[in-house]
Design a protein around this motif. Structure first.
Motif, PDB file in Angstrom:
ATOM      1  N   SER A 254      54.655  41.915  58.158  1.00 35.90           N
ATOM      2  CA  SER A 254      55.999  42.314  57.828  1.00 35.90           C
ATOM      3  C   SER A 254      56.131  43.943  57.894  1.00 35.90           C
ATOM      4  O   SER A 254      57.020  44.409  58.434  1.00 35.90           O
ATOM      5  CB  SER A 254      56.314  42.024  56.545  1.00 35.90           C
ATOM      6  OG  SER A 254      57.564  42.538  56.154  1.00 35.90           O
TER       7      SER A 254
ATOM      8  N   ALA B 288      50.846  37.980  55.601  1.00 30.08           N
ATOM      9  CA  ALA B 288      52.433  37.960  56.022  1.00 30.08           C
ATOM     10  C   ALA B 288      52.904  39.390  55.654  1.00 30.08           C
ATOM     11  O   ALA B 288      53.787  39.953  56.478  1.00 30.08           O
ATOM     12  CB  ALA B 288      53.052  37.117  55.166  1.00 30.08           C
ATOM     13  N   SER B 289      52.333  40.061  54.465  1.00 32.82           N
ATOM     14  CA  SER B 289      52.980  41.358  54.360  1.00 32.82           C
ATOM     15  C   SER B 289      52.393  42.306  55.140  1.00 32.82           C
ATOM     16  O   SER B 289      53.197  43.314  55.358  1.00 32.82           O
ATOM     17  CB  SER B 289      52.358  41.850  52.603  1.00 32.82           C
ATOM     18  OG  SER B 289      50.938  41.933  52.908  1.00 32.82           O
TER      19      SER B 289
ATOM     20  N   HIS C 206      49.210  35.500  52.035  1.00 34.83           N
ATOM     21  CA  HIS C 206      50.382  36.479  51.707  1.00 34.83           C
ATOM     22  C   HIS C 206      50.146  38.029  52.246  1.00 34.83           C
ATOM     23  O   HIS C 206      50.886  38.528  52.644  1.00 34.83           O
ATOM     24  CB  HIS C 206      50.138  36.521  50.369  1.00 34.83           C
ATOM     25  CG  HIS C 206      51.185  37.476  49.415  1.00 34.83           C
ATOM     26  ND1 HIS C 206      52.531  37.149  49.511  1.00 34.83           N
ATOM     27  CD2 HIS C 206      51.029  38.646  48.858  1.00 34.83           C
ATOM     28  CE1 HIS C 206      53.112  38.081  49.000  1.00 34.83           C
ATOM     29  NE2 HIS C 206      52.067  38.916  48.596  1.00 34.83           N
TER      30      HIS C 206
ATOM     31  N   SER D 249      45.352  31.754  49.897  1.00 36.29           N
ATOM     32  CA  SER D 249      46.841  32.008  49.586  1.00 36.29           C
ATOM     33  C   SER D 249      46.827  33.412  49.561  1.00 36.29           C
ATOM     34  O   SER D 249      47.975  33.814  50.151  1.00 36.29           O
ATOM     35  CB  SER D 249      47.118  31.394  48.262  1.00 36.29           C
ATOM     36  OG  SER D 249      48.466  31.821  47.943  1.00 36.29           O
ATOM     37  N   GLU D 250      45.993  34.045  48.943  1.00 39.57           N
ATOM     38  CA  GLU D 250      46.203  35.838  48.958  1.00 39.57           C
ATOM     39  C   GLU D 250      45.995  36.263  50.552  1.00 39.57           C
ATOM     40  O   GLU D 250      46.600  37.274  50.893  1.00 39.57           O
ATOM     41  CB  GLU D 250      45.022  36.382  48.160  1.00 39.57           C
ATOM     42  CG  GLU D 250      45.373  36.092  46.813  1.00 39.57           C
ATOM     43  CD  GLU D 250      44.196  36.813  45.824  1.00 39.57           C
ATOM     44  OE1 GLU D 250      43.365  37.415  46.342  1.00 39.57           O
ATOM     45  OE2 GLU D 250      44.168  36.437  44.440  1.00 39.57           O
TER      46      GLU D 250
ATOM     47  N   ARG E 125      42.982  29.897  46.183  1.00 41.55           N
ATOM     48  CA  ARG E 125      43.757  31.130  45.978  1.00 41.55           C
ATOM     49  C   ARG E 125      43.378  32.390  46.804  1.00 41.55           C
ATOM     50  O   ARG E 125      44.256  32.886  47.250  1.00 41.55           O
ATOM     51  CB  ARG E 125      42.931  31.324  44.286  1.00 41.55           C
ATOM     52  CG  ARG E 125      43.880  32.624  43.944  1.00 41.55           C
ATOM     53  CD  ARG E 125      43.158  33.109  42.555  1.00 41.55           C
ATOM     54  NE  ARG E 125      41.869  33.649  42.836  1.00 41.55           N
ATOM     55  CZ  ARG E 125      41.511  34.870  43.431  1.00 41.55           C
ATOM     56  NH1 ARG E 125      42.422  35.748  43.506  1.00 41.55           N
ATOM     57  NH2 ARG E 125      40.215  34.997  43.311  1.00 41.55           N
TER      58      ARG E 125
END
Length: 192
Positions: A133, A129-130, A126, A122-123, A119
């Motif tokens: 971005s 990626a954010s 994420h 994954s966070e 988890r």
């Protein structure tokens, strides 16, 4: 059996050619005395025999008591051994069940920790990626602004360097649990 009194009181008919009376009477007295002695010895031996018989009965009673005590001791020993074996088996069963329970708990905790790690990874992915971005959109918006091209190229290099540093920090955060504090506060990354 003749008694000594019978021997003493016995009388014989007198005949002509018979034994001398004094010799016969002396012999009869002697025989009677020996019979008295033998009767006394027999009486004494009877008393001793009765005493020995009583002792034998006492020994037999003691023997029975000892046999009973020995049997009771054997039974008690067997019971103690049986109870000890049962208790040992019970302790082993309890220990085995407890070990299985602890093993299951440990497996559950390992599984939970693996899920938590997945988890968090994954966070992190994420978040990475954010942030990437966000930086890309920031760079694109900066590049669309009119201005000095030298400043733009410097500004573009700085965010790219920040992105590379951020990627390095994220790698460190995944490997270093203390870096999670930085991960939880994205504003700190923007300030840097």
């Amino acid at each position: 059996m003749l008694k000594s009194n019978e021997i003493r009181t016995v009388t014989f008919d007198k005949t002509m050619r018979g034994y001398r009376c004094e010799d016969v009477e002396a012999f009869l007295r002697k025989v009677a005395d020996q019979i008295d002695e033998q009767e006394a010895t027999i009486a004494d031996l009877d008393k001793k025999l009765q005493i020995l018989a009583q002792r034998i009965e006492g020994y037999r009673a003691d023997e029975d008591t000892l046999k009973t005590a020995l049997l009771n001791a054997q039974r008690l020993g067997e019971n103690v051994i049986h109870e000890a074996k049962q208790k040992a088996e019970s302790v082993l069963r309890e220990a085995s069940l407890k070990a299985e329970s602890l093993t299951e708990q440990a497996k559950g905790q390992v599984l939970e920790q693996k899920m938590e790690l997945e988890r968090v990874q994954s966070e992190v992915a994420h978040f990475k990626a954010s942030v990437l971005s966000l930086y890309k959109s920031h760079i694109e918006s900066l590049s669309t602004l009119p201005g000095n091209e030298e400043e733009e190229s410097e500004e573009q290099e700085q965010p790219e360097q920040q992105i590379e540093e951020l990627l390095e920090q994220e790698t460190v955060m995944v490997e270093d649990p203390e870096a999670e504090e930085q991960q939880d506060d994205p504003e700190k990354f923007e300030e840097e």
